[in-house]
Design a protein around this motif. Structure first.
Motif, PDB file in Angstrom:
ATOM      1  N   LEU A 221       0.809  -1.224   0.000  1.00  0.00           N
ATOM      2  CA  LEU A 221       0.000   0.000   0.000  1.00  0.00           C
ATOM      3  C   LEU A 221       0.837   1.267   0.000  1.00  0.00           C
ATOM      4  CD1 LEU A 221      -2.883  -0.915   2.478  1.00  0.00           C
ATOM      5  CD2 LEU A 221      -2.772  -1.218   0.008  1.00  0.00           C
ATOM      6  N   LEU A 223       2.690   2.497   2.487  1.00  0.00           N
ATOM      7  CA  LEU A 223       2.519   3.229   3.740  1.00  0.00           C
ATOM      8  C   LEU A 223       3.867   3.724   4.246  1.00  0.00           C
ATOM      9  CD1 LEU A 223       0.002   0.841   5.549  1.00  0.00           C
ATOM     10  CD2 LEU A 223      -0.500   2.827   4.111  1.00  0.00           C
ATOM     11  N   THR A 272      -6.334   5.560  -6.500  1.00  0.00           N
ATOM     12  CA  THR A 272      -5.567   5.472  -5.259  1.00  0.00           C
ATOM     13  C   THR A 272      -5.174   6.860  -4.767  1.00  0.00           C
ATOM     14  OG1 THR A 272      -4.711   3.277  -5.825  1.00  0.00           O
ATOM     15  CG2 THR A 272      -3.463   4.556  -4.220  1.00  0.00           C
ATOM     16  N   ALA A 273      -4.650   7.678  -5.645  1.00  0.00           N
ATOM     17  CA  ALA A 273      -4.251   9.039  -5.251  1.00  0.00           C
ATOM     18  C   ALA A 273      -5.467   9.859  -4.824  1.00  0.00           C
ATOM     19  CB  ALA A 273      -3.536   9.725  -6.416  1.00  0.00           C
ATOM     20  N   ASP A 276      -6.526   8.505  -1.359  1.00  0.00           N
ATOM     21  CA  ASP A 276      -5.511   8.795  -0.349  1.00  0.00           C
ATOM     22  C   ASP A 276      -5.452  10.278   0.000  1.00  0.00           C
ATOM     23  OD1 ASP A 276      -4.867   6.136  -0.273  1.00  0.00           O
ATOM     24  OD2 ASP A 276      -2.953   6.313  -1.336  1.00  0.00           O
ATOM     25  N   SER A 277      -5.890  11.124  -0.907  1.00  0.00           N
ATOM     26  CA  SER A 277      -5.880  12.573  -0.655  1.00  0.00           C
ATOM     27  C   SER A 277      -7.194  13.055  -0.054  1.00  0.00           C
ATOM     28  CB  SER A 277      -5.601  13.325  -1.956  1.00  0.00           C
ATOM     29  OG  SER A 277      -6.641  13.099  -2.894  1.00  0.00           O
ATOM     30  N   ALA A 284      -4.941  15.362  -5.214  1.00  0.00           N
ATOM     31  CA  ALA A 284      -4.683  14.153  -6.001  1.00  0.00           C
ATOM     32  C   ALA A 284      -3.935  14.490  -7.280  1.00  0.00           C
ATOM     33  CB  ALA A 284      -5.999  13.454  -6.320  1.00  0.00           C
ATOM     34  N   ARG A 287      -0.281  15.063  -6.525  1.00  0.00           N
ATOM     35  CA  ARG A 287       0.457  13.822  -6.273  1.00  0.00           C
ATOM     36  C   ARG A 287       0.781  13.083  -7.576  1.00  0.00           C
ATOM     37  NH1 ARG A 287      -2.035  10.961  -0.795  1.00  0.00           N
ATOM     38  NH2 ARG A 287      -2.101  12.864   0.499  1.00  0.00           N
ATOM     39  N   GLN A 320     -13.362   2.245  -3.544  1.00  0.00           N
ATOM     40  CA  GLN A 320     -12.228   2.384  -2.645  1.00  0.00           C
ATOM     41  C   GLN A 320     -11.830   1.033  -2.059  1.00  0.00           C
ATOM     42  OE1 GLN A 320     -12.744   5.334   0.400  1.00  0.00           O
ATOM     43  NE2 GLN A 320     -10.579   5.323   0.960  1.00  0.00           N
ATOM     44  N   ILE A 324      -8.212  -0.808  -2.698  1.00  0.00           N
ATOM     45  CA  ILE A 324      -7.328  -1.325  -1.649  1.00  0.00           C
ATOM     46  C   ILE A 324      -7.052  -2.807  -1.890  1.00  0.00           C
ATOM     47  CG2 ILE A 324      -7.167  -1.843   0.814  1.00  0.00           C
ATOM     48  CD1 ILE A 324      -8.795   0.711   1.312  1.00  0.00           C
ATOM     49  N   ARG A 327      -4.459  -3.385  -4.580  1.00  0.00           N
ATOM     50  CA  ARG A 327      -3.086  -3.160  -4.138  1.00  0.00           C
ATOM     51  C   ARG A 327      -2.596  -4.312  -3.261  1.00  0.00           C
ATOM     52  NH1 ARG A 327      -3.713   2.788  -1.723  1.00  0.00           N
ATOM     53  NH2 ARG A 327      -1.448   2.707  -1.404  1.00  0.00           N
TER      54      ARG A 327
END
Length: 336
Positions: A221, A223, A272-273, A276-277, A284, A287, A320, A324, A327
């Motif tokens: 992911l 992280l 994903t961006a 995540d934002s 996004a 990024r 979403q 996840i 990934r």
């Protein structure tokens, strides 16, 4: 020896140095510490010279005598040190992998400063390069932690090129400090994962497994650290517990993205961006090094291909969750 050297000026004879070596071996076998023994030699030197300045030839005698004594001490320590290192490695393997007799494991845990009755949590540090067993990083971290918390209640070891810290479950300050030190040791390029506390000496194996799983989740992911807590990542093992169901969701929700220009990967990166934002288009786009207009076009393209609107609060949950899952399952790089 000093009195004779002061009177005649001659250096120590070979048999005298051999006697010092033999005494060093005896001292090591009796369990005396080398530091205190050298201190005793130096104290005897001060007594012998009676507060006067020592001439060079007397200092040379002291140097040769202490060197011979330390040589004998280290020669006797060699086999014992190897046996102790092997026993410690065996204990660490049993502790972290859950092997061996639980009662015997508890007995050995007490020997290495761990209370077998208490719960234990394990932190695992991964650096840019593998850590060596007994390497300088391990010694520096142990010394730094001992300076903060004393030399009991925790264990520092290496396992498969990673640094491991085993600490009591109620002392999260120890693994947190360990994470900061390990991160600094790796020049801020390392990552530390902390498993949950589990009871008993055998509980360290469960905590260690959780920490390793957390590192794997971090890789998939992306992280960031320096410290990841397995307790904060429990949702991800739940999502992949039924791999077949997750794969079915990924293909159903995101499979149509493969019809996009360049395949599914660029559009999945966009999702994903975006998620995540916090679903903020401007962030996004930053990024992804895109304009907000280009990002908006991609989101519209995702909507047309999947039939699900990533901007709709109700519909976005499915996308979403599937993103996840993709990934975690390394899709689309790996076929499902």
């Amino acid at each position: 020896m000093l009195a004779d050297a002061a009177a005649t000026g001659r250096p120590p004879a070979g048999e005298e140095l051999d006697a010092r070596r033999a005494l060093g071996e005896r001292a090591a076998g009796a369990g005396y510490g080398l530091r205190s023994l050298i201190g005793a030699h130096l104290a005897a030197t001060r007594t012998a010279i009676g507060g006067h300045l020592a001439p060079d030839h007397l200092l040379a005698v002291v140097e040769q005598a202490v060197d011979a004594f330390a040589e004998g001490y280290e020669r006797a320590q060699g086999p014992a040190a190897h046996r102790e290192a092997a026993a410690r490695r065996e204990f660490v393997d049993d502790l972290l992998l859950g092997g061996g007799d639980p009662g015997r494991l508890g007995e050995r845990a007490a020997r290495y400063g761990l209370d077998p009755v208490r719960a234990h949590a394990v932190a695992v540090a991964r650096g840019p390069a593998p850590y060596e067993d007994g390497g300088p990083e391990q010694h520096r971290l142990r010394s730094a932690l001992a300076g903060c918390f004393g030399d009991r209640d925790f264990l520092i070891a290496t396992k498969e090129g990673r640094l491991v810290c085993v600490a009591p479950g109620g002392r999260e300050d120890i693994p947190v400090r360990f994470a900061r030190l390990a991160h600094a040791e790796s020049e801020n390029r390392g990552l530390v994962a902390l498993g949950r506390p589990h009871p008993g000496a055998a509980g360290a194996a469960a905590s260690y497994a959780e920490a390793l799983d957390a590192l794997g989740v971090a890789d998939r992911l992306g992280l960031a650290g320096p410290l990841l807590r397995a307790a904060d990542l429990l949702v991800f093992p739940v999502l992949t517990r039924d791999r077949a169901a997750m794969a079915e969701l990924v293909l159903a929700a995101l499979g149509p993205l493969r019809a996009g220009r360049g395949g599914a990967a660029p559009l999945l990166d966009t999702l994903t961006a975006y998620f995540d934002s916090g679903c903020v288009a401007a962030e996004a786009a930053r990024r992804l090094n895109l304009s907000v207009r280009a990002l908006t076009y991609r989101l519209e393209r995702i909507h047309r291909l999947t039939g699900t609107d990533p901007g709709d609060p109700v519909q976005r949950y499915t996308l979403q969750t599937a993103a996840i899952g993709a990934r975690l399952l390394d899709w689309p790089a790996r076929p499902l």
